[in-house]
Motif scaffolding. Sequence first.
Motif, PDB file in Angstrom:
ATOM      1  N   LEU A  48       0.827  -1.195   0.000  1.00  0.00           N
ATOM      2  CA  LEU A  48       0.000   0.000   0.000  1.00  0.00           C
ATOM      3  C   LEU A  48       0.865   1.249   0.000  1.00  0.00           C
ATOM      4  CD1 LEU A  48      -2.566  -1.149   2.689  1.00  0.00           C
ATOM      5  CD2 LEU A  48      -2.975  -0.924   0.249  1.00  0.00           C
ATOM      6  N   HIS A  49       0.328   2.309  -0.545  1.00  0.00           N
ATOM      7  CA  HIS A  49       1.011   3.604  -0.565  1.00  0.00           C
ATOM      8  C   HIS A  49       1.024   4.166   0.848  1.00  0.00           C
ATOM      9  CE1 HIS A  49       2.062   7.663  -1.845  1.00  0.00           C
ATOM     10  NE2 HIS A  49       2.408   7.122  -3.022  1.00  0.00           N
ATOM     11  N   ALA A  50       2.098   4.834   1.212  1.00  0.00           N
ATOM     12  CA  ALA A  50       2.211   5.402   2.561  1.00  0.00           C
ATOM     13  C   ALA A  50       1.269   6.580   2.766  1.00  0.00           C
ATOM     14  CB  ALA A  50       3.652   5.837   2.823  1.00  0.00           C
ATOM     15  N   ASP A  51       0.926   7.284   1.694  1.00  0.00           N
ATOM     16  CA  ASP A  51       0.041   8.450   1.798  1.00  0.00           C
ATOM     17  C   ASP A  51      -1.415   7.977   1.878  1.00  0.00           C
ATOM     18  OD1 ASP A  51      -0.964  10.959   1.833  1.00  0.00           O
ATOM     19  OD2 ASP A  51      -0.331  11.507  -0.209  1.00  0.00           O
ATOM     20  N   ALA A  52      -2.143   8.453   2.878  1.00  0.00           N
ATOM     21  CA  ALA A  52      -3.512   7.998   3.133  1.00  0.00           C
ATOM     22  C   ALA A  52      -4.464   8.325   1.987  1.00  0.00           C
ATOM     23  CB  ALA A  52      -4.030   8.608   4.428  1.00  0.00           C
ATOM     24  N   ILE A  53      -4.200   9.363   1.231  1.00  0.00           N
ATOM     25  CA  ILE A  53      -5.108   9.748   0.145  1.00  0.00           C
ATOM     26  C   ILE A  53      -5.151   8.701  -0.966  1.00  0.00           C
ATOM     27  CG2 ILE A  53      -3.482  11.054  -1.289  1.00  0.00           C
ATOM     28  CD1 ILE A  53      -6.128  13.110  -1.071  1.00  0.00           C
ATOM     29  N   HIS A  54      -4.117   7.880  -1.079  1.00  0.00           N
ATOM     30  CA  HIS A  54      -4.055   6.840  -2.103  1.00  0.00           C
ATOM     31  C   HIS A  54      -4.628   5.512  -1.615  1.00  0.00           C
ATOM     32  CE1 HIS A  54      -1.764   9.396  -4.762  1.00  0.00           C
ATOM     33  NE2 HIS A  54      -0.938   9.673  -3.756  1.00  0.00           N
ATOM     34  N   ARG A  55      -5.156   5.492  -0.393  1.00  0.00           N
ATOM     35  CA  ARG A  55      -5.739   4.261   0.150  1.00  0.00           C
ATOM     36  C   ARG A  55      -7.256   4.392   0.297  1.00  0.00           C
ATOM     37  NH1 ARG A  55      -1.337   4.848   3.837  1.00  0.00           N
ATOM     38  NH2 ARG A  55      -2.800   5.488   5.454  1.00  0.00           N
ATOM     39  N   GLY A  56      -7.873   5.271  -0.439  1.00  0.00           N
ATOM     40  CA  GLY A  56      -9.318   5.480  -0.357  1.00  0.00           C
ATOM     41  C   GLY A  56     -10.085   4.415  -1.118  1.00  0.00           C
ATOM     42  N   GLY A  57     -11.402   4.387  -0.908  1.00  0.00           N
ATOM     43  CA  GLY A  57     -12.256   3.407  -1.566  1.00  0.00           C
ATOM     44  C   GLY A  57     -12.222   3.508  -3.074  1.00  0.00           C
ATOM     45  N   GLY A  58     -12.049   4.710  -3.605  1.00  0.00           N
ATOM     46  CA  GLY A  58     -12.003   4.888  -5.057  1.00  0.00           C
ATOM     47  C   GLY A  58     -10.830   4.201  -5.714  1.00  0.00           C
ATOM     48  N   GLN A  59      -9.742   4.007  -4.963  1.00  0.00           N
ATOM     49  CA  GLN A  59      -8.580   3.297  -5.505  1.00  0.00           C
ATOM     50  C   GLN A  59      -8.609   1.810  -5.154  1.00  0.00           C
ATOM     51  OE1 GLN A  59      -8.095   6.293  -3.760  1.00  0.00           O
ATOM     52  NE2 GLN A  59      -7.927   7.423  -5.674  1.00  0.00           N
ATOM     53  N   ILE A  60      -9.070   1.483  -3.953  1.00  0.00           N
ATOM     54  CA  ILE A  60      -8.969   0.100  -3.466  1.00  0.00           C
ATOM     55  C   ILE A  60     -10.075  -0.792  -4.032  1.00  0.00           C
ATOM     56  CG2 ILE A  60      -8.964  -1.358  -1.406  1.00  0.00           C
ATOM     57  CD1 ILE A  60      -6.466   0.396  -1.719  1.00  0.00           C
ATOM     58  N   ILE A  61     -11.312  -0.315  -4.091  1.00  0.00           N
ATOM     59  CA  ILE A  61     -12.428  -1.174  -4.514  1.00  0.00           C
ATOM     60  C   ILE A  61     -12.246  -1.678  -5.949  1.00  0.00           C
ATOM     61  CG2 ILE A  61     -14.918  -1.243  -4.984  1.00  0.00           C
ATOM     62  CD1 ILE A  61     -15.296   0.556  -2.521  1.00  0.00           C
ATOM     63  N   PRO A  62     -12.019  -0.820  -6.956  1.00  0.00           N
ATOM     64  CA  PRO A  62     -11.849  -1.366  -8.313  1.00  0.00           C
ATOM     65  C   PRO A  62     -10.593  -2.227  -8.457  1.00  0.00           C
ATOM     66  CG  PRO A  62     -11.993   1.047  -8.377  1.00  0.00           C
ATOM     67  CD  PRO A  62     -12.031   0.631  -6.954  1.00  0.00           C
ATOM     68  N   THR A  63      -9.553  -1.858  -7.718  1.00  0.00           N
ATOM     69  CA  THR A  63      -8.322  -2.645  -7.796  1.00  0.00           C
ATOM     70  C   THR A  63      -8.534  -4.032  -7.208  1.00  0.00           C
ATOM     71  OG1 THR A  63      -7.027  -0.621  -7.621  1.00  0.00           O
ATOM     72  CG2 THR A  63      -5.887  -2.685  -7.156  1.00  0.00           C
ATOM     73  N   SER A  64      -9.192  -4.119  -6.060  1.00  0.00           N
ATOM     74  CA  SER A  64      -9.428  -5.433  -5.455  1.00  0.00           C
ATOM     75  C   SER A  64     -10.359  -6.269  -6.343  1.00  0.00           C
ATOM     76  CB  SER A  64      -9.996  -5.292  -4.048  1.00  0.00           C
ATOM     77  OG  SER A  64     -11.248  -4.669  -4.056  1.00  0.00           O
ATOM     78  N   ARG A  65     -11.309  -5.628  -7.001  1.00  0.00           N
ATOM     79  CA  ARG A  65     -12.191  -6.358  -7.922  1.00  0.00           C
ATOM     80  C   ARG A  65     -11.389  -6.960  -9.074  1.00  0.00           C
ATOM     81  NH1 ARG A  65     -15.092  -3.839 -12.527  1.00  0.00           N
ATOM     82  NH2 ARG A  65     -16.467  -5.401 -13.359  1.00  0.00           N
ATOM     83  N   ARG A  66     -10.499  -6.185  -9.670  1.00  0.00           N
ATOM     84  CA  ARG A  66      -9.683  -6.693 -10.781  1.00  0.00           C
ATOM     85  C   ARG A  66      -8.750  -7.811 -10.314  1.00  0.00           C
ATOM     86  NH1 ARG A  66      -9.448  -1.178 -12.053  1.00  0.00           N
ATOM     87  NH2 ARG A  66      -7.341  -1.023 -11.227  1.00  0.00           N
ATOM     88  N   VAL A  67      -8.214  -7.678  -9.109  1.00  0.00           N
ATOM     89  CA  VAL A  67      -7.342  -8.724  -8.567  1.00  0.00           C
ATOM     90  C   VAL A  67      -8.132 -10.022  -8.393  1.00  0.00           C
ATOM     91  CG1 VAL A  67      -6.118  -9.431  -6.474  1.00  0.00           C
ATOM     92  CG2 VAL A  67      -5.669  -7.205  -7.473  1.00  0.00           C
ATOM     93  N   MET A  68      -9.357  -9.915  -7.902  1.00  0.00           N
ATOM     94  CA  MET A  68     -10.169 -11.121  -7.702  1.00  0.00           C
ATOM     95  C   MET A  68     -10.559 -11.754  -9.035  1.00  0.00           C
ATOM     96  SD  MET A  68     -12.307 -10.008  -4.396  1.00  0.00           S
ATOM     97  CE  MET A  68     -11.396  -9.205  -3.089  1.00  0.00           C
ATOM     98  N   TYR A  69     -10.830 -10.937 -10.058  1.00  0.00           N
ATOM     99  CA  TYR A  69     -11.091 -11.486 -11.382  1.00  0.00           C
ATOM    100  C   TYR A  69      -9.860 -12.227 -11.905  1.00  0.00           C
ATOM    101  CZ  TYR A  69     -15.564  -9.072 -12.160  1.00  0.00           C
ATOM    102  OH  TYR A  69     -16.868  -8.660 -12.107  1.00  0.00           O
ATOM    103  N   ALA A  70      -8.678 -11.654 -11.700  1.00  0.00           N
ATOM    104  CA  ALA A  70      -7.445 -12.307 -12.149  1.00  0.00           C
ATOM    105  C   ALA A  70      -7.237 -13.625 -11.404  1.00  0.00           C
ATOM    106  CB  ALA A  70      -6.252 -11.378 -11.929  1.00  0.00           C
ATOM    107  N   CYS A  71      -7.572 -13.654 -10.119  1.00  0.00           N
ATOM    108  CA  CYS A  71      -7.451 -14.903  -9.351  1.00  0.00           C
ATOM    109  C   CYS A  71      -8.372 -15.973  -9.910  1.00  0.00           C
ATOM    110  CB  CYS A  71      -7.780 -14.654  -7.881  1.00  0.00           C
ATOM    111  SG  CYS A  71      -6.567 -13.667  -7.017  1.00  0.00           S
TER     112      CYS A  71
END
Length: 179
Positions: free
Chosen positions: A46-69
């Motif tokens: 994860l990025h150290a800056d809290a602004i890059h750990r918001g739902g707008g970045q994490i939700i679509p990324t986790s969805r794509r990771v799960m599709y790849a899995c």
Amino acid sequence: DASKGVQYMNEIKDSVVGGFQWATKEGCFADENMRGVRFNMYDVTLHADAIHRGGGQIIPTSRRVMYACVHTATPCLLEPIFKVEIQCPENAIGGIYSTLNRKRGMVTSEESIDGTPMYTVEAHLPVAESFGFTGDLRAATGGQAFPQCVFDHWAEVPGDPRDLECKVGELVLEIRKRK
């Protein structure tokens, strides 16, 4: 969460769960619900800056990771199966078997009803093959068979949904066109 020592994991947990719900609600092959899946998270960067750990970045990324899995695992499609109970006289049993064989049905039991000339045949029939089943059955038995269909279970469709040349791959393409 099978990770150890990952910083900020508690901050993104709700977003990852949101991505999981989104991914399982709209599966990667046919936009249908996923069943019986499990994802283990072993490591997260994860990025150290809290602004890059918001739902707008994490939700679509986790969805794509799960599709790849799912694509790297051994995925399959499930189809609903009816339990069919058919009552008929003995001379109509041959027509029942021939109709079930044409519709990918599997007979599970055949029993005579005591004190009557009637038989009860129980079978499993894919829901996709059930359209027109009653008419075909009545035509094959001269109107002597009376079926009742009730949902019973889900069964795996044989084949790899990633292979668009096989029957299940063609089914995935048809579902995508329809949606």
